[in-house]
Design an enzyme around this catalytic site. Structure first.
Site, PDB file in Angstrom:
ATOM      1  CG  ASP A 177      -6.262   0.848  -0.621  1.00  0.00           C
ATOM      2  OD1 ASP A 177      -5.342   2.024  -0.758  1.00  0.00           O
ATOM      3  OD2 ASP A 177      -5.996  -0.309  -0.391  1.00  0.00           O
ATOM      4  NE  ARG A 178      -4.120   4.050   3.437  1.00  0.00           N
ATOM      5  CZ  ARG A 178      -3.412   4.773   4.535  1.00  0.00           C
ATOM      6  NH1 ARG A 178      -2.742   5.464   4.059  1.00  0.00           N
ATOM      7  NH2 ARG A 178      -3.567   3.437   5.165  1.00  0.00           N
ATOM      8  CG  ASP A 188      -2.499   3.975  -0.786  1.00  0.00           C
ATOM      9  OD1 ASP A 188      -3.464   4.039  -2.368  1.00  0.00           O
ATOM     10  OD2 ASP A 188      -2.634   3.265  -0.815  1.00  0.00           O
ATOM     11  CE  LYS A 198      -7.981   2.253   2.229  1.00  0.00           C
ATOM     12  NZ  LYS A 198      -6.802   1.396   3.141  1.00  0.00           N
ATOM     13  CG  ASP A 219      -2.638  -0.401  -2.139  1.00  0.00           C
ATOM     14  OD1 ASP A 219      -3.245   0.653  -2.044  1.00  0.00           O
ATOM     15  OD2 ASP A 219      -3.552  -1.057  -1.891  1.00  0.00           O
ATOM     16  CB  SER A 239      -1.273  -0.025   1.337  1.00  0.00           C
ATOM     17  OG  SER A 239      -2.513   0.923   1.024  1.00  0.00           O
ATOM     18  CG  HIS A 240       0.105   3.488   3.160  1.00  0.00           C
ATOM     19  ND1 HIS A 240      -0.755   3.130   3.095  1.00  0.00           N
ATOM     20  CD2 HIS A 240       0.942   3.481   4.861  1.00  0.00           C
ATOM     21  CE1 HIS A 240      -0.729   2.343   4.835  1.00  0.00           C
ATOM     22  NE2 HIS A 240      -0.166   2.767   5.796  1.00  0.00           N
TER      23      HIS A 240
HETATM   24  C1  VG1 Z   1      -3.748   1.900   8.697  1.00  0.00           C
HETATM   25  C2  VG1 Z   1      -4.917   2.832   8.835  1.00  0.00           C
HETATM   26  C3  VG1 Z   1      -6.223   2.196   8.420  1.00  0.00           C
HETATM   27  C4  VG1 Z   1      -6.203   1.304   7.272  1.00  0.00           C
HETATM   28  C5  VG1 Z   1      -5.147   0.432   6.855  1.00  0.00           C
HETATM   29  C6  VG1 Z   1      -4.953   0.053   4.787  1.00  0.00           C
HETATM   30  O1  VG1 Z   1      -3.612   0.164   9.409  1.00  0.00           O
HETATM   31  O2  VG1 Z   1      -5.079   3.297  10.314  1.00  0.00           O
HETATM   32  O3  VG1 Z   1      -7.151   2.514   8.038  1.00  0.00           O
HETATM   33  O4  VG1 Z   1      -7.373   0.060   6.607  1.00  0.00           O
HETATM   34  O5  VG1 Z   1      -3.831   1.153   6.930  1.00  0.00           O
HETATM   35  O6  VG1 Z   1      -4.889   0.660   4.417  1.00  0.00           O
HETATM   36  P1  VG1 Z   1      -2.652   0.748  10.430  1.00  0.00           P
HETATM   37  O7  VG1 Z   1      -3.456  -0.500  11.378  1.00  0.00           O
HETATM   38  O8  VG1 Z   1      -1.765   1.322  10.514  1.00  0.00           O
HETATM   39  O9  VG1 Z   1      -3.523   1.445  11.243  1.00  0.00           O
HETATM   40  V1  VG1 Z   1      -3.897   0.348   3.294  1.00  0.00           V
HETATM   41  O10 VG1 Z   1      -4.086   1.684   1.797  1.00  0.00           O
HETATM   42  O11 VG1 Z   1      -2.511   0.261   3.375  1.00  0.00           O
HETATM   43  O12 VG1 Z   1      -4.555  -0.877   2.751  1.00  0.00           O
HETATM   44 CO    CO Z   2      -3.826   1.364  -0.186  1.00  0.00          CO
END
Ligand code: VG1
Ligand code: CO
Length: 565
Positions: A291-292, A287, A388, A289, A115-116
């Site tokens: 989804d953000r 981001d 998302k 992937d 992801s990010h």
């Molecule tokens: C974080 C965010 C959460 C989100 C998750 C995955 O998790 O707070 O809201 O769903 O990332 O997002 P954490 O446990 O680090 O707080 V992504 O865009 O990585 O798929």
């Molecule tokens: Co993501």
């Protein structure tokens, strides 16, 4: 081709977090490491369902993705999978995988992304399993996968299979009595078609070409060198006629150009600077992937993700998909501000509060209890898929702008006037020593257990900005899924004040090294004359209180957060 059984032994810590297994690339590169985890994913699908099934595979283009896809292909073949549908060049955004699993009725999907988190040889890699509804595997499944990683003794693979990711089309192999097919599929086509069903592309075209009343309309969308590039080019430029200059950083890069592909005001600072020039009416970033999303108005007016989903709910009828289906219900993750709750209450629809992580929305969507949901972490989405969806959120905002003929800032002000404003900030303390981070949570948990904070009046801020709040209740959030009854506990410490203000503390479940403490601060302001204040100033007293009751600074040695969003 032949199936080889390879002996192996367990690795510690292959525990999927908030969103899949995320570790440094070098961890995944260890001999057998990736294979072990993939075998455990495949084993979690009951044999009768796995035999001959179809799985969707793709990722955000980060370093090691192509290697991982070859590993998955060889192992899927050897474990009886019938077909893999893989993105062209391996590329699928997370929302696109969800879309395709549902469209072709696949058994599930394997997503290659962290992801990010930064990528590249020194960055992170990740593997996530999604089930047949297109959403992240629920806890029962990820717990089972984790249990298997602790017991694994061997895995199966077909060493002779190598997949050509660069050519669209199908290839088959005969594997000990069954046929294994790999179909390389266009990365953006299915997702684009879905967006056309949801939004009014003709209307959006008018907005973008300047044929609507809001001319001239200028916007900019920044893919942050992640996976959304090809989607933005196809949808915004090819379909909607935006000029090339409206999209930035659209070439997916293995290391995201060395950047941190996280769309917030810190890591997407270039977008912020650009919007400050005042030329563009709206800007968005996504981001790694896809989804953000982050939404900025003219002059870099920041829309918090908590407000964004609430505004979409309030303006749902500007989106043909919702105009047709109506809003069944809404939901947010626990730390997300209550803005959307107030919209739900006004509409007299159900409103759910779930733990952090998109997997908790899936059951509610499948049961048709919610249509729209969001997280404060720049996640917004609906039941069109089970992830998302960043590009969707941007198209939703464009739809609202063109229907309401208002600027982003005016839409926001109008919303606050109607519902009041939830001021919200999240402070992240990244890369904190794990032991110290656990201590902070322990201190807070103890205060919850002995109710020592309840009814206390706590004061923060200094001078004229000093403010006191009385604690109404404290707890460690737990959630019982209303659909399947499963219980998820210890999801974050909540300190709730008598005026509805909240402090929340939790540890991140997506990092790859050490710990990240997240402190969420929220307060509510009904008075319109105070809506244009800075969140940082409004929330300063509450933040002081947060640091005080958690002893965070003393226990971690940190005097400031790494990132504020
Ligand atoms: C974080 C965010 C959460 C989100 C998750 C995955 O998790 O707070 O809201 O769903 O990332 O997002 P954490 O446990 O680090 O707080 V992504 O865009 O990585 O798929
Ligand atoms: Co993501």
């Amino acid at each position: 081709v032949e199936v080889t059984v390879q002996e192996t032994s367990p690795f510690d810590g292959q525990k999927p977090g908030t969103s899949g297994l995320r570790k440094a690339v070098t961890v995944f590169q260890q001999k057998h490491y990736t294979e072990n985890f993939v075998q455990c994913i495949l084993d979690s699908i009951p044999e009768e369902k796995r035999k001959g099934c179809t799985l969707v595979v793709g990722g955000d283009g980060r370093f090691f993705m192509r290697d991982a896809i070859q590993i998955i292909s060889r192992m899927a073949a050897a474990n009886g999978v019938g077909e893999l549908v893989i993105g062209h060049n391996g590329i699928f955004s997370t929302p696109a995988v969800s879309c395709i699993i549902r469209k072709i009725k696949a058994r599930g999907g394997i997503l290659l992304t962290a992801s990010h988190n930064p990528g590249g040889p020194e960055g992170d890699f990740g593997i996530k399993y999604n089930t047949e509804n297109g959403g992240p595997a629920p806890e029962a499944v990820t717990n089972e996968i984790f249990a298997r990683t602790g017991k694994i003794t061997s895995y199966k693979l077909c060493k002779e299979i190598t997949v050509d990711l660069d050519t669209i089309g199908s290839n088959s192999w005969e594997v000990e009595g069954h046929t294994f097919t790999v179909t390389v599929r266009d990365s953006v086509e299915d997702y684009t078609q879905l967006m056309k069903e949801i939004f009014d592309f003709d209307l959006l075209k008018k907005l973008i070409s300047g044929d609507s009343d809001q001319q001239p309309f200028k916007f900019v969308a920044n893919a942050m060198n992640g996976v959304t590039g090809p989607y933005l080019k196809r949808i915004l430029c090819q379909e909607l006629g935006a000029p090339d200059s409206a999209t930035l950083k659209c070439e997916p890069k293995e290391d995201f150009g060395g950047d941190h592909p996280d769309p917030n005001q810190t890591y997407a600072a270039d977008l912020l600077e650009l919007l400050k020039e005042g030329v563009h009416q709206i800007g968005a970033a996504f981001d790694g992937d896809g989804d953000r999303n982050m939404i900025l108005g003219q002059n870099a007016f920041f829309v918090t993700p908590s407000d964004s989903v609430a505004v979409i709910a309030d303006n749902a009828m500007c989106i043909p998909y919702f105009a047709k289906t109506g809003l069944k219900g809404v939901a947010r993750s626990m730390p997300t501000s209550a803005a959307i709750d107030r919209v739900g209450q006004k509409m007299r629809i159900e409103c759910f509060e779930v733990p952090t992580g998109w997997k908790f929305f899936g059951n509610l969507m499948d049961a048709e209890r919610i249509s729209l949901c969001g997280e404060e972490s720049f996640g917004t989405g609906s039941d069109h898929i089970r992830e998302k969806d960043g590009v969707w959120a941007f198209l939703a905002w464009l739809s609202i702008i063109v229907s309401r003929k208002m600027s982003v800032q005016d839409i926001m002000k109008d919303f606050w006037k109607k519902y009041g404003r939830s001021f919200f900030l999240r402070c992240d303390y990244e890369n904190v020593d794990s032991e110290a981070a656990n201590k902070v949570i322990e201190v807070l948990r103890k205060a919850v257990e002995d109710s020592s904070l309840v009814n206390k009046t706590l004061t923060g801020g200094s001078g004229k900005e000093q403010k006191s709040y009385q604690v109404k209740s404290t707890d460690d959030f737990s959630y019982t899924d209303p659909i399947d009854g499963s219980l998820t506990s210890k999801q974050g410490i909540r300190v709730i004040f008598t005026d509805g203000s909240r402090l929340i503390f939790r540890l991140s479940g997506t990092g790859s090294t050490n710990a990240t403490i997240r402190v969420y601060v929220e307060s509510y302001e009904p008075d319109e004359s105070k809506h244009m204040q800075e969140a940082k100033n409004v929330l300063k007293p509450l933040l002081d209180i947060a640091l005080d009751i958690s002893q965070l600074q003393k226990l971690t040695g940190r005097d400031a957060p790494t990132v504020i969003t």
